[in-house]
Write a protein that holds these residues in place. Structure first.
Motif, PDB file in Angstrom:
ATOM      1  N   GLY A 290      -5.438  -0.998  -8.807  1.00 57.95           N
ATOM      2  CA  GLY A 290      -5.717   0.434  -8.849  1.00 57.95           C
ATOM      3  C   GLY A 290      -4.455   1.244  -9.048  1.00 57.95           C
ATOM      4  N   HIS A 291      -4.651   2.548  -9.205  1.00 55.19           N
ATOM      5  CA  HIS A 291      -3.519   3.449  -9.371  1.00 55.19           C
ATOM      6  C   HIS A 291      -2.727   3.483  -8.065  1.00 55.19           C
ATOM      7  N   PRO A 292      -1.398   3.441  -8.141  1.00 54.66           N
ATOM      8  CA  PRO A 292      -0.573   3.359  -6.924  1.00 54.66           C
ATOM      9  C   PRO A 292      -0.862   4.454  -5.897  1.00 54.66           C
ATOM     10  N   VAL A 293      -1.063   5.687  -6.322  1.00 54.68           N
ATOM     11  CA  VAL A 293      -1.327   6.761  -5.359  1.00 54.68           C
ATOM     12  C   VAL A 293      -2.638   6.497  -4.628  1.00 54.68           C
ATOM     13  N   GLU A 294      -3.682   6.176  -5.374  1.00 60.87           N
ATOM     14  CA  GLU A 294      -4.987   5.919  -4.754  1.00 60.87           C
ATOM     15  C   GLU A 294      -4.924   4.717  -3.822  1.00 60.87           C
ATOM     16  N   VAL A 295      -4.258   3.658  -4.269  1.00 58.29           N
ATOM     17  CA  VAL A 295      -4.154   2.447  -3.457  1.00 58.29           C
ATOM     18  C   VAL A 295      -3.420   2.733  -2.151  1.00 58.29           C
ATOM     19  N   LEU A 296      -2.288   3.439  -2.229  1.00 63.00           N
ATOM     20  CA  LEU A 296      -1.497   3.705  -1.024  1.00 63.00           C
ATOM     21  C   LEU A 296      -2.205   4.669  -0.077  1.00 63.00           C
ATOM     22  N   VAL A 297      -2.838   5.691  -0.611  1.00 66.64           N
ATOM     23  CA  VAL A 297      -3.575   6.634   0.243  1.00 66.64           C
ATOM     24  C   VAL A 297      -4.728   5.906   0.938  1.00 66.64           C
ATOM     25  N   ASP A 298      -5.440   5.068   0.202  1.00 66.85           N
ATOM     26  CA  ASP A 298      -6.532   4.296   0.822  1.00 66.85           C
ATOM     27  C   ASP A 298      -5.999   3.338   1.879  1.00 66.85           C
ATOM     28  N   ALA A 299      -4.890   2.656   1.577  1.00 70.71           N
ATOM     29  CA  ALA A 299      -4.311   1.693   2.519  1.00 70.71           C
ATOM     30  C   ALA A 299      -3.822   2.386   3.786  1.00 70.71           C
ATOM     31  N   ALA A 300      -3.448   3.659   3.673  1.00 73.47           N
ATOM     32  CA  ALA A 300      -2.893   4.388   4.813  1.00 73.47           C
ATOM     33  C   ALA A 300      -3.964   4.918   5.766  1.00 73.47           C
ATOM     34  N   ARG A 301      -5.229   4.805   5.397  1.00 74.12           N
ATOM     35  CA  ARG A 301      -6.291   5.264   6.310  1.00 74.12           C
ATOM     36  C   ARG A 301      -6.243   4.407   7.572  1.00 74.12           C
ATOM     37  N   GLY A 302      -6.053   5.040   8.694  1.00 78.06           N
ATOM     38  CA  GLY A 302      -5.955   4.330   9.964  1.00 78.06           C
ATOM     39  C   GLY A 302      -4.537   3.906  10.315  1.00 78.06           C
ATOM     40  N   ALA A 303      -3.592   4.073   9.396  1.00 75.91           N
ATOM     41  CA  ALA A 303      -2.196   3.711   9.677  1.00 75.91           C
ATOM     42  C   ALA A 303      -1.504   4.848  10.423  1.00 75.91           C
ATOM     43  N   ASP A 304      -0.458   4.507  11.154  1.00 76.04           N
ATOM     44  CA  ASP A 304       0.330   5.527  11.842  1.00 76.04           C
ATOM     45  C   ASP A 304       1.311   6.213  10.904  1.00 76.04           C
ATOM     46  N   MET A 305       1.691   5.505   9.810  1.00 73.02           N
ATOM     47  CA  MET A 305       2.666   6.060   8.887  1.00 73.02           C
ATOM     48  C   MET A 305       2.573   5.333   7.550  1.00 73.02           C
ATOM     49  N   LEU A 306       2.877   6.065   6.492  1.00 78.75           N
ATOM     50  CA  LEU A 306       3.010   5.498   5.151  1.00 78.75           C
ATOM     51  C   LEU A 306       4.460   5.690   4.735  1.00 78.75           C
ATOM     52  N   VAL A 307       5.105   4.619   4.292  1.00 73.18           N
ATOM     53  CA  VAL A 307       6.515   4.662   3.917  1.00 73.18           C
ATOM     54  C   VAL A 307       6.627   4.287   2.443  1.00 73.18           C
ATOM     55  N   VAL A 308       7.307   5.134   1.676  1.00 73.96           N
ATOM     56  CA  VAL A 308       7.506   4.871   0.247  1.00 73.96           C
ATOM     57  C   VAL A 308       8.943   5.184  -0.124  1.00 73.96           C
ATOM     58  N   GLY A 309       9.377   4.617  -1.231  1.00 76.00           N
ATOM     59  CA  GLY A 309      10.693   4.932  -1.766  1.00 76.00           C
ATOM     60  C   GLY A 309      10.664   6.261  -2.492  1.00 76.00           C
ATOM     61  N   SER A 310      11.829   6.874  -2.637  1.00 74.14           N
ATOM     62  CA  SER A 310      11.902   8.182  -3.289  1.00 74.14           C
ATOM     63  C   SER A 310      11.805   8.079  -4.810  1.00 74.14           C
ATOM     64  N   ARG A 311      12.158   6.937  -5.346  1.00 69.56           N
ATOM     65  CA  ARG A 311      12.086   6.760  -6.797  1.00 69.56           C
ATOM     66  C   ARG A 311      11.607   5.356  -7.093  1.00 69.56           C
ATOM     67  N   GLY A 312      10.595   5.279  -7.935  1.00 73.40           N
ATOM     68  CA  GLY A 312      10.085   3.969  -8.338  1.00 73.40           C
ATOM     69  C   GLY A 312      10.619   3.571  -9.680  1.00 73.40           C
ATOM     70  N   ARG A 313       9.809   2.829 -10.390  1.00 73.80           N
ATOM     71  CA  ARG A 313      10.219   2.378 -11.718  1.00 73.80           C
ATOM     72  C   ARG A 313      10.199   3.502 -12.722  1.00 73.80           C
ATOM     73  N   GLY A 314       9.411   4.556 -12.432  1.00 76.91           N
ATOM     74  CA  GLY A 314       9.465   5.816 -13.170  1.00 76.91           C
ATOM     75  C   GLY A 314       9.215   5.729 -14.651  1.00 76.91           C
ATOM     76  N   GLY A 315      10.037   6.455 -15.415  1.00 81.20           N
ATOM     77  CA  GLY A 315       9.911   6.467 -16.857  1.00 81.20           C
ATOM     78  C   GLY A 315       8.981   7.565 -17.353  1.00 81.20           C
ATOM     79  N   PHE A 316       8.511   7.395 -18.571  1.00 76.63           N
ATOM     80  CA  PHE A 316       7.694   8.400 -19.243  1.00 76.63           C
ATOM     81  C   PHE A 316       6.411   8.687 -18.471  1.00 76.63           C
ATOM     82  N   ARG A 317       5.775   7.650 -17.967  1.00 71.75           N
ATOM     83  CA  ARG A 317       4.524   7.829 -17.241  1.00 71.75           C
ATOM     84  C   ARG A 317       4.724   8.707 -16.005  1.00 71.75           C
ATOM     85  N   ARG A 318       5.838   8.533 -15.322  1.00 76.48           N
ATOM     86  CA  ARG A 318       6.121   9.353 -14.143  1.00 76.48           C
ATOM     87  C   ARG A 318       6.246  10.809 -14.533  1.00 76.48           C
TER      88      ARG A 318
END
Length: 140
Positions: free
Chosen positions: A84-112
């Protein structure tokens, strides 16, 4: 806590941060990697024969966690690969979690540039507090 991991130095710094923090508060860490077939989210994408080897991707995820944390640190982390799309996957995975931790910059590029950063989007939509970790600066 859930940490997004996608191979960038920033997400690896987020993984290290999450494991250190979990150790302080007695928490558990779930490293989540999202995968999409290029172009599947867009109707205008060209037809591409893309094969995805899920077993290989899971193996690489486990290896990345071991490389970043070492064998002892890796034993504290549960790895999960999700389609799935990273945002949707992470938001779904964070349901019930105490915290979601992500890096400030990913692989990025044109799509970002077109879609906005994952860290920005999860900060807006996550159901729990979000920590955004910058890559660690090299020692001088």
């Amino acid at each position: 806590m859930v940490v997004g991991l996608e191979g960038s130095s920033s997400s690896q710094a987020a993984l290290r941060w999450a494991v250190r923090y979990a150790g302080l508060v007695g928490g558990r860490v779930e490293a989540v990697t999202a995968w999409e077939v290029p172009g599947e989210a867009s109707w205008s994408a060209p037809a591409v024969d893309v094969t995805f080897d899920e077993e290989d991707a899971e193996r690489r995820l486990v290896e990345e966690v071991r490389t970043v944390l070492g064998e002892d640190g890796a034993s504290l982390v549960h790895e999960r690969l999700v389609h799935g799309h990273p945002v949707e996957v992470l938001v779904d995975a964070a349901r019930g979690a105490d915290m979601l931790v992500v890096g400030s910059r990913g692989r990025g590029g044109f799509r970002r540039a077109l879609l906005g950063s994952v860290s920005q989007q999860v900060a807006l939509h996550a159901p729990c507090p979000v920590t955004i970790v910058r890559p660690e600066a090299p020692a001088e």
